[in-house]
Design a protein around this motif. Structure first.
Motif, PDB file in Angstrom:
ATOM      1  N   ILE A   1       0.835  -1.210   0.000  1.00  0.00           N
ATOM      2  CA  ILE A   1       0.000   0.000   0.000  1.00  0.00           C
ATOM      3  C   ILE A   1       0.869   1.260   0.000  1.00  0.00           C
ATOM      4  CG2 ILE A   1      -1.678   1.326   1.365  1.00  0.00           C
ATOM      5  CD1 ILE A   1      -2.853  -1.335   2.293  1.00  0.00           C
ATOM      6  N   TRP A   2       1.914   1.249   0.790  1.00  0.00           N
ATOM      7  CA  TRP A   2       2.824   2.395   0.877  1.00  0.00           C
ATOM      8  C   TRP A   2       3.481   2.669  -0.472  1.00  0.00           C
ATOM      9  CZ3 TRP A   2       8.437   1.595   2.671  1.00  0.00           C
ATOM     10  CH2 TRP A   2       9.152   2.793   2.563  1.00  0.00           C
ATOM     11  N   ARG A   3       4.022   1.605  -1.090  1.00  0.00           N
ATOM     12  CA  ARG A   3       4.756   1.795  -2.341  1.00  0.00           C
ATOM     13  C   ARG A   3       3.828   2.155  -3.513  1.00  0.00           C
ATOM     14  NH1 ARG A   3       9.460   3.267  -1.515  1.00  0.00           N
ATOM     15  NH2 ARG A   3       9.966   2.675  -3.671  1.00  0.00           N
ATOM     16  N   SER A   4       2.572   1.684  -3.457  1.00  0.00           N
ATOM     17  CA  SER A   4       1.655   1.953  -4.566  1.00  0.00           C
ATOM     18  C   SER A   4       0.962   3.309  -4.445  1.00  0.00           C
ATOM     19  CB  SER A   4       0.605   0.846  -4.661  1.00  0.00           C
ATOM     20  OG  SER A   4      -0.157   0.769  -3.461  1.00  0.00           O
ATOM     21  N   THR A   5       0.823   3.810  -3.218  1.00  0.00           N
ATOM     22  CA  THR A   5       0.126   5.090  -3.016  1.00  0.00           C
ATOM     23  C   THR A   5       1.063   6.216  -2.618  1.00  0.00           C
ATOM     24  OG1 THR A   5      -0.315   4.642  -0.658  1.00  0.00           O
ATOM     25  CG2 THR A   5      -1.940   3.853  -2.259  1.00  0.00           C
ATOM     26  N   GLY A   6       2.248   5.852  -2.131  1.00  0.00           N
ATOM     27  CA  GLY A   6       3.179   6.872  -1.657  1.00  0.00           C
ATOM     28  C   GLY A   6       2.885   7.328  -0.245  1.00  0.00           C
ATOM     29  N   GLU A   7       1.845   6.745   0.381  1.00  0.00           N
ATOM     30  CA  GLU A   7       1.455   7.102   1.746  1.00  0.00           C
ATOM     31  C   GLU A   7       2.012   6.073   2.722  1.00  0.00           C
ATOM     32  OE1 GLU A   7      -0.136   9.735   2.787  1.00  0.00           O
ATOM     33  OE2 GLU A   7      -0.568  10.597   0.810  1.00  0.00           O
ATOM     34  N   ILE A   8       2.975   6.485   3.538  1.00  0.00           N
ATOM     35  CA  ILE A   8       3.587   5.564   4.481  1.00  0.00           C
ATOM     36  C   ILE A   8       2.635   5.174   5.612  1.00  0.00           C
ATOM     37  CG2 ILE A   8       4.550   7.267   6.076  1.00  0.00           C
ATOM     38  CD1 ILE A   8       7.131   5.511   6.063  1.00  0.00           C
ATOM     39  N   MET A   9       1.513   5.903   5.725  1.00  0.00           N
ATOM     40  CA  MET A   9       0.534   5.595   6.761  1.00  0.00           C
ATOM     41  C   MET A   9      -0.026   4.182   6.584  1.00  0.00           C
ATOM     42  SD  MET A   9      -0.753   6.651   9.523  1.00  0.00           S
ATOM     43  CE  MET A   9      -0.216   8.370   9.450  1.00  0.00           C
ATOM     44  N   GLY A  10      -0.089   3.702   5.339  1.00  0.00           N
ATOM     45  CA  GLY A  10      -0.570   2.351   5.099  1.00  0.00           C
ATOM     46  C   GLY A  10       0.324   1.311   5.741  1.00  0.00           C
ATOM     47  N   LEU A  11       1.626   1.525   5.650  1.00  0.00           N
ATOM     48  CA  LEU A  11       2.578   0.622   6.287  1.00  0.00           C
ATOM     49  C   LEU A  11       2.456   0.687   7.800  1.00  0.00           C
ATOM     50  CD1 LEU A  11       4.987  -1.307   6.279  1.00  0.00           C
ATOM     51  CD2 LEU A  11       6.495   0.680   6.053  1.00  0.00           C
ATOM     52  N   PHE A  12       2.305   1.902   8.332  1.00  0.00           N
ATOM     53  CA  PHE A  12       2.168   2.052   9.777  1.00  0.00           C
ATOM     54  C   PHE A  12       0.890   1.387  10.285  1.00  0.00           C
ATOM     55  CE2 PHE A  12       0.257   4.620  13.257  1.00  0.00           C
ATOM     56  CZ  PHE A  12       1.155   4.278  14.259  1.00  0.00           C
ATOM     57  N   PHE A  13      -0.223   1.625   9.583  1.00  0.00           N
ATOM     58  CA  PHE A  13      -1.531   1.116  10.002  1.00  0.00           C
ATOM     59  C   PHE A  13      -1.539  -0.413  10.045  1.00  0.00           C
ATOM     60  CE2 PHE A  13      -5.919  -0.193   9.345  1.00  0.00           C
ATOM     61  CZ  PHE A  13      -6.631   0.655  10.183  1.00  0.00           C
ATOM     62  N   PHE A  14      -1.240  -1.039   8.911  1.00  0.00           N
ATOM     63  CA  PHE A  14      -1.310  -2.499   8.846  1.00  0.00           C
ATOM     64  C   PHE A  14      -0.101  -3.161   9.512  1.00  0.00           C
ATOM     65  CE2 PHE A  14      -4.299  -1.330   5.501  1.00  0.00           C
ATOM     66  CZ  PHE A  14      -5.374  -2.140   5.848  1.00  0.00           C
ATOM     67  N   GLY A  15       1.033  -2.467   9.488  1.00  0.00           N
ATOM     68  CA  GLY A  15       2.192  -3.000  10.192  1.00  0.00           C
ATOM     69  C   GLY A  15       1.941  -3.091  11.686  1.00  0.00           C
ATOM     70  N   TYR A  16       1.334  -2.041  12.242  1.00  0.00           N
ATOM     71  CA  TYR A  16       1.029  -2.043  13.680  1.00  0.00           C
ATOM     72  C   TYR A  16       0.070  -3.178  14.031  1.00  0.00           C
ATOM     73  CZ  TYR A  16      -0.780  -0.646  18.225  1.00  0.00           C
ATOM     74  OH  TYR A  16      -1.156  -0.648  19.556  1.00  0.00           O
ATOM     75  N   ILE A  17      -1.000  -3.319  13.235  1.00  0.00           N
ATOM     76  CA  ILE A  17      -1.982  -4.364  13.519  1.00  0.00           C
ATOM     77  C   ILE A  17      -1.340  -5.749  13.417  1.00  0.00           C
ATOM     78  CG2 ILE A  17      -4.084  -5.484  12.675  1.00  0.00           C
ATOM     79  CD1 ILE A  17      -5.102  -2.730  11.850  1.00  0.00           C
ATOM     80  N   GLY A  18      -0.552  -5.976  12.366  1.00  0.00           N
ATOM     81  CA  GLY A  18       0.083  -7.272  12.178  1.00  0.00           C
ATOM     82  C   GLY A  18       1.057  -7.619  13.287  1.00  0.00           C
ATOM     83  N   VAL A  19       1.856  -6.641  13.690  1.00  0.00           N
ATOM     84  CA  VAL A  19       2.817  -6.882  14.774  1.00  0.00           C
ATOM     85  C   VAL A  19       2.087  -7.130  16.089  1.00  0.00           C
ATOM     86  CG1 VAL A  19       4.632  -5.813  16.169  1.00  0.00           C
ATOM     87  CG2 VAL A  19       4.701  -5.612  13.674  1.00  0.00           C
ATOM     88  N   SER A  20       1.018  -6.378  16.342  1.00  0.00           N
ATOM     89  CA  SER A  20       0.260  -6.543  17.588  1.00  0.00           C
ATOM     90  C   SER A  20      -0.360  -7.937  17.677  1.00  0.00           C
ATOM     91  CB  SER A  20      -0.840  -5.485  17.686  1.00  0.00           C
ATOM     92  OG  SER A  20      -0.288  -4.183  17.732  1.00  0.00           O
TER      93      SER A  20
END
Length: 325
Positions: free
Chosen positions: A31-50
């Motif tokens: 999502i981050w690389r396709s949209t340029g919005e790093i928030m996608g990585l933060f959002f789903f990364g946080y959920i996945g790690v949690s």
């Protein structure tokens, strides 16, 4: 002095937590690389790690301590979605927010979240969201009724479909009947989300105390289970087991928060094919024979074998009264 809690860091037991983490981090990166919005990585990364941390602790901790892992996962994800995504981002994370977003062509966090966690994700991980990341369950699991008496006899589960239809109808009426367009993002959306979420908690708590069942809301009323029951049929991750180890003691059935008759699957050499399973792993924890485990495989779910409550029978009338009649 009390003995220290020993963690079982067997790599096989940490396989599922690792896969969950990698899957969400990969999704966030895409999502981050396709949209340029790093928030996608933060959002789903946080959920996945949690969720991964919770699953990892559940796998590694001794049996009596295992629930800590799931409660931690529920808390980390629930507080994040309520506090950050909803309040900070002023987004309606309820089902109605998704409908508003789809009608308006807005791909806000709620739409992406539901598509991943409730539509496509369950094809891989089943209803793991219900057991490990639901902000409603985060509260309901704190209630005292952890051992349900079974499902209410009858088709009470259809209430969830009615709830889904009412939610969709309400949004359609607001959109087309009153021209309301602010149900996805903004202050109005936030008010809608908070009001709806409080309603979920209120209904869930009332049902839990009325039926002595923490998960009554999930079984009968939750509209989110409508898409979940469809896509989780294809889940690769399910509860599996070894029939030769199972002695059909019934402990897993009594403790299953969703009232699934687990041994009937295992003793017939099947994985748990019920779309009611939330992969909470309570059955695995309480199995004295270690006959159950998480497993990946290809089989079609949808066969719901559920325990129902015993109906109370009216006491038989004395013979004398029957004769007098």
């Amino acid at each position: 002095m009390k003995a220290k809690t020993k963690l079982d860091l067997n790599p096989k037991k940490l396989l599922v937590p690792g896969i969950v983490m990698i899957a969400f981090l990969t999704l966030g990166t895409i999502i981050w690389r396709s949209t340029g919005e790093i928030m996608g990585l933060f959002f789903f990364g946080y959920i996945g790690v949690s969720v991964g941390i919770g699953l990892g602790l559940y796998a590694a901790l001794p049996k009596k301590k295992k629930p800590i892992g799931r409660r931690l996962s529920l808390f980390l994800v629930g507080v994040f979605l309520i506090g950050f995504a909803a309040i900070y981002g002023q987004e309606n994370m309820q089902l109605e927010g998704v409908f508003f977003g789809l009608l308006g062509g807005i791909t806000q966090a709620a739409v992406v979240h539901y598509l991943i966690a409730k539509v496509f994700g369950p094809m891989l991980f089943g209803r793991i969201w219900c057991g490990w990341a639901c902000w409603t369950v985060m509260v309901l699991d704190l209630l005292p009724f952890k051992r349900p008496s079974g499902r209410l006899p009858g088709k009470w589960g259809w209430l969830r479909y009615l709830h889904f239809a009412v939610s969709l109808g309400l949004v359609m009426a607001a959109w087309y009947g009153f021209g309301f367009r602010d149900g996805a993002i903004g202050k109005s959306a936030l008010v809608w989300y908070i009001t709806g979420n409080l309603a979920y908690y209120l209904i869930g708590i009332v049902l839990a105390y009325a039926l002595k069942d923490n998960r009554a809301f999930c079984k009968y009323v939750c509209p989110v289970t409508v898409p979940l029951k469809i896509t989780s049929r294809f889940a690769l991750l399910k509860i599996g087991g070894e029939a030769e180890k199972c002695n059909d003691c019934g402990a897993c059935v009594k403790m299953c928060p969703m009232d699934i008759r687990v041994p009937e699957y295992i003793l017939n050499d099947k994985r748990v094919l019920s779309t009611e399973c939330s992969l909470c792993q309570t059955c695995i924890t309480v199995c004295a024979k270690d006959a159950l485990k998480l497993s990946f495989g290809f089989d079609l779910g949808g066969l719901d074998l559920l325990r129902e409550r015993e109906q109370k029978q009216m006491p038989a009338e004395p013979i004398s009264k029957v004769i007098v009649r």
